[in-house]
Design a protein around this motif. Structure first.
Motif, PDB file in Angstrom:
ATOM      1  N   HIS A 260      69.049 109.329 -93.649  1.00 15.50           N
ATOM      2  CA  HIS A 260      70.373 108.762 -94.020  1.00 15.50           C
ATOM      3  C   HIS A 260      70.247 108.542 -96.111  1.00 15.50           C
ATOM      4  O   HIS A 260      70.978 109.272 -96.533  1.00 15.50           O
ATOM      5  CB  HIS A 260      70.221 107.523 -93.623  1.00 15.50           C
TER       6      HIS A 260
ATOM      7  N   TRP B 209      67.361 110.412 -97.547  1.00 10.66           N
ATOM      8  CA  TRP B 209      67.759 111.738 -98.174  1.00 10.66           C
ATOM      9  C   TRP B 209      68.999 113.685 -97.626  1.00 10.66           C
ATOM     10  O   TRP B 209      68.847 114.183 -98.844  1.00 10.66           O
ATOM     11  CB  TRP B 209      66.137 112.534 -97.918  1.00 10.66           C
ATOM     12  N   ALA B 210      69.440 113.023 -97.002  1.00  7.84           N
ATOM     13  CA  ALA B 210      70.735 113.841 -96.488  1.00  7.84           C
ATOM     14  C   ALA B 210      71.572 114.379 -97.864  1.00  7.84           C
ATOM     15  O   ALA B 210      71.786 115.533 -97.928  1.00  7.84           O
ATOM     16  CB  ALA B 210      71.303 113.281 -95.817  1.00  7.84           C
ATOM     17  N   SER B 211      72.060 113.734 -99.402  1.00  9.73           N
ATOM     18  CA  SER B 211      72.243 114.664-100.325  1.00  9.73           C
ATOM     19  C   SER B 211      71.598 115.418-100.711  1.00  9.73           C
ATOM     20  O   SER B 211      72.243 115.955-101.852  1.00  9.73           O
ATOM     21  CB  SER B 211      72.827 113.658-100.594  1.00  9.73           C
ATOM     22  N   ALA B 212      70.177 115.320-101.139  1.00 10.61           N
ATOM     23  CA  ALA B 212      69.545 116.021-101.613  1.00 10.61           C
ATOM     24  C   ALA B 212      68.648 117.232-101.423  1.00 10.61           C
ATOM     25  O   ALA B 212      67.986 117.950-101.646  1.00 10.61           O
ATOM     26  CB  ALA B 212      68.576 114.757-101.962  1.00 10.61           C
TER      27      ALA B 212
ATOM     28  N   ARG C 142      75.386 120.764 -94.970  1.00  8.23           N
ATOM     29  CA  ARG C 142      75.113 119.920 -95.229  1.00  8.23           C
ATOM     30  C   ARG C 142      74.230 119.328 -94.785  1.00  8.23           C
ATOM     31  O   ARG C 142      74.523 117.977 -95.471  1.00  8.23           O
ATOM     32  CB  ARG C 142      77.397 119.768 -94.790  1.00  8.23           C
TER      33      ARG C 142
END
Length: 242
Positions: free
Chosen positions: A173, A175-178, A34
């Motif tokens: 922080h 770019w984690a979701s991408a 994740r």
């Protein structure tokens, strides 16, 4: 102390773990894929977080926060909330490299000057033959998007982010979701050590908690940065008196 309890040092919450426990935690996070990230604050970064809200937010967003500097360990002890041990980010990273090598896992190397990541790749693959370096990119890029696309194209188990603090923490922080990665580590100058362009302190200096002094003697230009250490300790002592 419960497993998830943190130790607060001047507003930064550190996980209270041994090195083996930290590597176990990092490995477990990696399996979740994740794009969780690990930060390794030293006293300098703790002080940056006190004056830079964006840095503080990025550090607080990490899934694992380990005490890289001996100064953090001393600070926690002075505050009577001792940490189990110092956890150098480079040693933590190598612990994960060893596990990845056994599992034929992959890492992407991001950061440092042009050519350094390639040197690191060659040396790491010799040291850990089972480790697959899926890609490399230097830290001198102007746009994040193409770099994110390059990383996602190979979907590494581990992304080593060596952009310097607090830039690397903010980058993870943001770019984690991408990102399609298992785990990220903000590893500062570790890339240069892995590449052989910077020599790490001998083990006796490391054991004595004087790695910072060895680097200062080798790189006197770091003196200005080192001046944050007395400021950090003064803040710890003031906090203790409150």
């Amino acid at each position: 102390m419960t497993e998830n309890e943190k130790i607060d040092v001047l507003g930064v919450a550190f996980d209270n773990l041994t090195m083996d426990e930290a590597v176990d935690r990092g490995w477990a996070l990696m399996q979740q894929r994740r794009a969780a990230y690990v930060v390794t604050p030293n006293p300098e970064i703790v002080m940056v977080c006190r004056s830079d809200p964006a840095a503080a937010e990025a550090v607080a967003g990490a899934s694992l926060t380990i005490a890289d500097g001996i100064g953090v360990v001393y600070g926690a002890k002075i505050l009577k909330t001792p940490l189990k041990q110092k956890l150098p980010g480079i040693d933590f990273t190598q612990g994960l490299f060893a596990r990845l090598a056994e599992a034929s896992g992959s890492v992407f190397l991001l950061g440092s000057k042009p050519g350094v990541a390639e040197l690191a790749r060659d040396r790491l693959q010799k040291q850990w033959p089972g480790l697959r370096v899926a890609g490399v990119h230097d830290g001198y890029f102007q746009e994040d998007g193409p770099v994110v696309e390059q990383i996602n194209a190979v979907a590494p188990d581990l992304l080593l982010v060596c952009l310097g603090a607090p830039k690397q923490e903010k980058w993870m922080h943001r770019w984690a979701s991408a990102l399609d990665v298992g785990l990220m580590i903000g590893a500062g100058g570790s890339m240069d050590v892995f590449a052989g362009t910077v020599e790490r302190a001998p083990e006796r200096w490391q054991r004595a908690g004087l790695e910072w002094l060895y680097r200062l003697l080798r790189e006197p230009k770091r003196l200005g940065r080192m001046m944050v250490l007395p400021k950090f300790l003064l803040c710890v002592l003031f906090r203790k008196k409150k």
